[in-house]
Design an enzyme around this catalytic site. Structure first.
Site, short mmCIF file in Angstrom:
data_model
loop_
_atom_site.label_atom_id
_atom_site.label_comp_id
_atom_site.label_asym_id
_atom_site.label_seq_id
_atom_site.Cartn_x
_atom_site.Cartn_y
_atom_site.Cartn_z
N ARG A 102 0.88 -1.18 0.00
CA ARG A 102 0.00 0.00 0.00
C ARG A 102 0.91 1.22 0.00
O ARG A 102 1.69 1.41 0.94
CB ARG A 102 -0.91 -0.01 1.23
CG ARG A 102 -1.63 1.31 1.43
CD ARG A 102 -2.75 1.23 2.43
NE ARG A 102 -3.88 0.48 1.90
CZ ARG A 102 -5.10 0.48 2.45
NH1 ARG A 102 -5.33 1.16 3.55
NH2 ARG A 102 -6.07 -0.21 1.91
N HIS A 129 -7.35 0.70 -6.42
CA HIS A 129 -7.52 -0.23 -5.29
C HIS A 129 -8.14 -1.52 -5.83
O HIS A 129 -9.29 -1.83 -5.56
CB HIS A 129 -8.42 0.42 -4.23
CG HIS A 129 -8.34 -0.21 -2.89
ND1 HIS A 129 -7.54 -1.30 -2.60
CD2 HIS A 129 -8.98 0.08 -1.72
CE1 HIS A 129 -7.69 -1.64 -1.33
NE2 HIS A 129 -8.55 -0.82 -0.77
N GLN A 132 -9.96 -4.14 -3.59
CA GLN A 132 -11.29 -3.70 -3.18
C GLN A 132 -12.30 -4.04 -4.29
O GLN A 132 -13.39 -4.55 -4.02
CB GLN A 132 -11.28 -2.18 -2.93
CG GLN A 132 -12.60 -1.63 -2.46
CD GLN A 132 -13.01 -2.14 -1.09
OE1 GLN A 132 -12.23 -2.08 -0.15
NE2 GLN A 132 -14.21 -2.69 -0.97
N ASP A 220 -17.41 6.88 -1.35
CA ASP A 220 -16.18 6.70 -0.56
C ASP A 220 -15.87 8.04 0.10
O ASP A 220 -16.49 9.07 -0.22
CB ASP A 220 -15.04 6.24 -1.50
CG ASP A 220 -13.75 5.92 -0.74
OD1 ASP A 220 -13.79 5.74 0.50
OD2 ASP A 220 -12.67 5.87 -1.38
N CYS A 260 -16.43 1.29 0.51
CA CYS A 260 -15.29 0.42 0.77
C CYS A 260 -14.84 0.47 2.24
O CYS A 260 -14.13 -0.40 2.69
CB CYS A 260 -14.13 0.80 -0.13
SG CYS A 260 -13.59 2.50 0.11
N ARG A 288 -13.66 -9.04 1.31
CA ARG A 288 -12.23 -8.80 1.08
C ARG A 288 -11.44 -10.07 1.41
O ARG A 288 -10.52 -10.45 0.70
CB ARG A 288 -11.71 -7.64 1.95
CG ARG A 288 -12.28 -6.27 1.64
CD ARG A 288 -11.78 -5.74 0.32
NE ARG A 288 -10.33 -5.66 0.24
CZ ARG A 288 -9.59 -4.65 0.68
NH1 ARG A 288 -10.17 -3.58 1.21
NH2 ARG A 288 -8.27 -4.66 0.57
#
Ligand code: CP
Ligand code: NVA
Length: 302
Positions: A102, A129, A132, A220, A260, A288
């Site tokens: 990340r 992402h 996700q 988001d 998310c 996830r």
């Protein structure tokens, strides 16, 4: 094979991952937690920014698949003192079997992949992402029993999560409608690629307009990690793009609400909508784990 961008995956690969994830989810619900598939394999994870879901779900995934995991913060590595990513990539390749990272800049992840001889997974960058999106596609599939033709309405900042979802929509045949203020549009590259693949990507400025007849309403945070300095401006600019009951009302009766996480209720989503019957936010978070297990099996098993 790497997962740097969702566009790295074909339709068949996404279908394969979702099918496997569903199988693993069912098995886990029946009580099976310990498998041996990744016995002797190690995943290293590098975090330049905070994480709850990505970190914990990858750790649990590796443990339950019988493998090992090492979770590292950027600043506790020599990276934090200026060692280059290219040497880090080579060293990691001789110790572990895959690396998830990340990072602030997408280019950091691309550079890691360029110099590593092991699979590299993007655990979120400023641009994408993809992990996700895999969980999101699985969630939409579970809820709507299909992906092709599903209308997804994104409301708010056209950010990293939005860019990957646009890619996911293009690959699986969903229609993607985005409502955002001027200057908050999703990445041009992602939109262009998606359109070239025949995906209907519509970008507008009116949240209610894009929400009409939506099967999925997605939002988001207004301030992503690394954007804290612009916090006040972003909150002002995005205030008309809240996922609230007015939007749910214009969408389809059985619309699902997605996010998310982490959520900032009262900003991009209201408490009522987040905890309403339409919300599948926690299913998404759970998925996830299952989707990443399927991904790890694909990248590491053979
Ligand atoms: N959705 C997501 O990636 O959450 P974390 O930042 O907690 O990992
Ligand atoms: N867009 C958010 C997603 C967090 C999972 C961020 O980048 O901070």
């Amino acid at each position: 094979m790497n997962l740097i961008s969702i566009f790295d995956l074909s339709h068949a690969e996404i279908e394969e991952i979702i099918e496997k994830a569903k199988e693993l989810k069912k098995e886990r619900k029946e009580g099976v937690r310990a498998r041996n598939d990744l016995k002797g394999k190690t995943l290293a994870m590098i975090f330049e920014k905070p994480s709850t879901r990505t970190r914990v779900s990858f750790e649990v995934a590796m443990h339950e698949l019988g493998g090992n995991v090492i979770s590292l913060n950027w600043n506790e590595l020599q990276l934090g003192r200026g060692e280059r990513i290219r040497e880090t990539a080579k060293v990691f390749s001789s110790y572990v079997d895959a690396v998830m990272i990340r990072a602030y800049r997408h280019s950091t992840i691309e550079e890691l992949a360029k110099y590593a001889s092991i699979p590299v997974i993007n655990g979120l960058s400023d641009l994408e992402h993809p992990c996700q999106t895999l969980a999101d596609l699985m969630t939409i599939m579970e809820q709507k029993k299909k992906l092709a033709g599903v209308k997804v309405a994104w409301v708010g900042d056209g950010n990293n999560v939005c860019n990957s979802l646009i890619g996911g929509a293009a690959i699986t045949g969903m229609d993607m409608f985005v409502a955002c203020p001027k200057g908050y549009e999703p990445a041009k590259g992602a939109v262009k690629k998606a359109k070239r693949m025949g995906c209907e990507v519509v970008i507008g400025n009116n949240a209610e307009e894009v929400a009409v007849d939506a099967d999925v309403l997605y939002t988001d945070v207004w301030v992503s990690m690394g954007e804290e300095e612009e916090s006040e401006k972003r909150k002002r600019d995005l205030k008309d793009y809240q996922l609230n009951e007015d939007l749910v009302r214009v969408a389809k009766e059985d619309v699902i609400v997605m996010h998310c996480m982490p959520v900032h209720t009262g900003e991009e989503i209201t408490e009522e909508v987040m905890s309403s019957a339409n919300s599948v936010i926690f299913e998404q978070a759970e998925n996830r784990l299952h989707a990443q297990k399927a991904l790890l099996l694909k990248l590491l098993k053979y």
